[in-house]
Design a protein around this motif. Structure first.
Motif, PDB file in Angstrom:
ATOM      1  N   GLN A   2      -0.791  -9.033  -6.665  1.00 31.13           N
ATOM      2  CA  GLN A   2      -0.677  -8.416  -7.984  1.00 31.13           C
ATOM      3  C   GLN A   2      -2.021  -8.479  -8.700  1.00 31.13           C
ATOM      4  N   ILE A   3      -2.444  -7.347  -9.243  1.00 33.84           N
ATOM      5  CA  ILE A   3      -3.649  -7.313 -10.067  1.00 33.84           C
ATOM      6  C   ILE A   3      -3.349  -6.523 -11.332  1.00 33.84           C
ATOM      7  N   ASP A   4      -4.117  -6.766 -12.347  1.00 32.26           N
ATOM      8  CA  ASP A   4      -3.932  -6.079 -13.615  1.00 32.26           C
ATOM      9  C   ASP A   4      -4.432  -4.637 -13.519  1.00 32.26           C
ATOM     10  N   LYS A   5      -3.664  -3.729 -14.058  1.00 35.49           N
ATOM     11  CA  LYS A   5      -4.036  -2.308 -14.030  1.00 35.49           C
ATOM     12  C   LYS A   5      -5.412  -2.088 -14.655  1.00 35.49           C
ATOM     13  N   GLU A  27      -0.721   6.419 -14.654  1.00 36.80           N
ATOM     14  CA  GLU A  27       0.175   6.410 -13.496  1.00 36.80           C
ATOM     15  C   GLU A  27       0.546   5.024 -12.977  1.00 36.80           C
ATOM     16  N   LEU A  28      -0.336   4.076 -13.147  1.00 41.69           N
ATOM     17  CA  LEU A  28      -0.094   2.744 -12.583  1.00 41.69           C
ATOM     18  C   LEU A  28       0.676   1.859 -13.566  1.00 41.69           C
ATOM     19  N   PRO A  29       1.493   0.965 -13.038  1.00 39.57           N
ATOM     20  CA  PRO A  29       2.165  -0.008 -13.905  1.00 39.57           C
ATOM     21  C   PRO A  29       1.151  -1.054 -14.381  1.00 39.57           C
ATOM     22  N   GLN A  36       2.454  -2.325  -2.498  1.00 46.91           N
ATOM     23  CA  GLN A  36       3.423  -1.331  -2.973  1.00 46.91           C
ATOM     24  C   GLN A  36       2.747  -0.078  -3.506  1.00 46.91           C
ATOM     25  N   HIS A  37       1.588  -0.219  -4.124  1.00 46.55           N
ATOM     26  CA  HIS A  37       0.907   0.912  -4.745  1.00 46.55           C
ATOM     27  C   HIS A  37      -0.324   1.372  -3.960  1.00 46.55           C
ATOM     28  N   ALA A  38      -0.386   1.005  -2.677  1.00 48.45           N
ATOM     29  CA  ALA A  38      -1.542   1.373  -1.848  1.00 48.45           C
ATOM     30  C   ALA A  38      -1.755   2.883  -1.811  1.00 48.45           C
ATOM     31  N   ASP A  39      -0.658   3.653  -1.801  1.00 51.46           N
ATOM     32  CA  ASP A  39      -0.802   5.113  -1.751  1.00 51.46           C
ATOM     33  C   ASP A  39      -1.429   5.656  -3.028  1.00 51.46           C
ATOM     34  N   VAL A  40      -1.050   5.112  -4.173  1.00 50.75           N
ATOM     35  CA  VAL A  40      -1.619   5.561  -5.447  1.00 50.75           C
ATOM     36  C   VAL A  40      -3.083   5.131  -5.532  1.00 50.75           C
ATOM     37  N   LEU A  41      -3.371   3.907  -5.116  1.00 54.68           N
ATOM     38  CA  LEU A  41      -4.762   3.449  -5.117  1.00 54.68           C
ATOM     39  C   LEU A  41      -5.605   4.332  -4.202  1.00 54.68           C
ATOM     40  N   GLY A  42      -5.046   4.691  -3.039  1.00 53.99           N
ATOM     41  CA  GLY A  42      -5.743   5.570  -2.110  1.00 53.99           C
ATOM     42  C   GLY A  42      -6.033   6.931  -2.707  1.00 53.99           C
ATOM     43  N   LYS A  43      -5.120   7.401  -3.516  1.00 53.20           N
ATOM     44  CA  LYS A  43      -5.295   8.690  -4.202  1.00 53.20           C
ATOM     45  C   LYS A  43      -6.553   8.679  -5.077  1.00 53.20           C
ATOM     46  N   ILE A  46      -9.471   4.188  -3.702  1.00 51.91           N
ATOM     47  CA  ILE A  46      -9.605   2.731  -3.717  1.00 51.91           C
ATOM     48  C   ILE A  46      -8.852   2.154  -2.536  1.00 51.91           C
ATOM     49  N   ASP A  47      -9.554   1.417  -1.705  1.00 50.68           N
ATOM     50  CA  ASP A  47      -8.944   0.707  -0.596  1.00 50.68           C
ATOM     51  C   ASP A  47      -8.430  -0.623  -1.141  1.00 50.68           C
ATOM     52  N   PRO A  48      -7.132  -0.914  -1.007  1.00 47.11           N
ATOM     53  CA  PRO A  48      -6.606  -2.189  -1.522  1.00 47.11           C
ATOM     54  C   PRO A  48      -7.382  -3.399  -1.012  1.00 47.11           C
ATOM     55  N   GLN A  49      -7.886  -3.339   0.217  1.00 46.61           N
ATOM     56  CA  GLN A  49      -8.681  -4.448   0.745  1.00 46.61           C
ATOM     57  C   GLN A  49      -9.984  -4.610  -0.043  1.00 46.61           C
TER      58      GLN A  49
END
Length: 65
Positions: A2-5, A27-29, A36-43, A46-49
């Protein structure tokens, strides 16, 4: 993880992507789950890693990792 938007929004702003930062803010919570939000980050390119490895200017230190 979990990270802060706002950390994601700041990352995009620092990258010069003001429009994407505003879109991510809408768009982000408030708490972003990198799995869970890897697809939105990818959009937003942003690579979650990248977030977990300190891609947000030392995010690991901010998270206490």
């Amino acid at each position: 993880m979990q990270i802060d938007k706002q950390q994601v929004v700041e990352f995009l702003r620092n990258r010069g992507d003001q429009q994407q930062a505003e879109q991510a803010d809408g768009e982000l919570p408030d708490q972003v789950d990198t799995d869970q939000h890897a697809d939105v980050l990818g959009k937003f390119g942003i690579d979650p890693q990248e977030l977990l490895s300190g891609g947000l200017g030392g995010m690991k230190g901010k998270l206490g990792l």
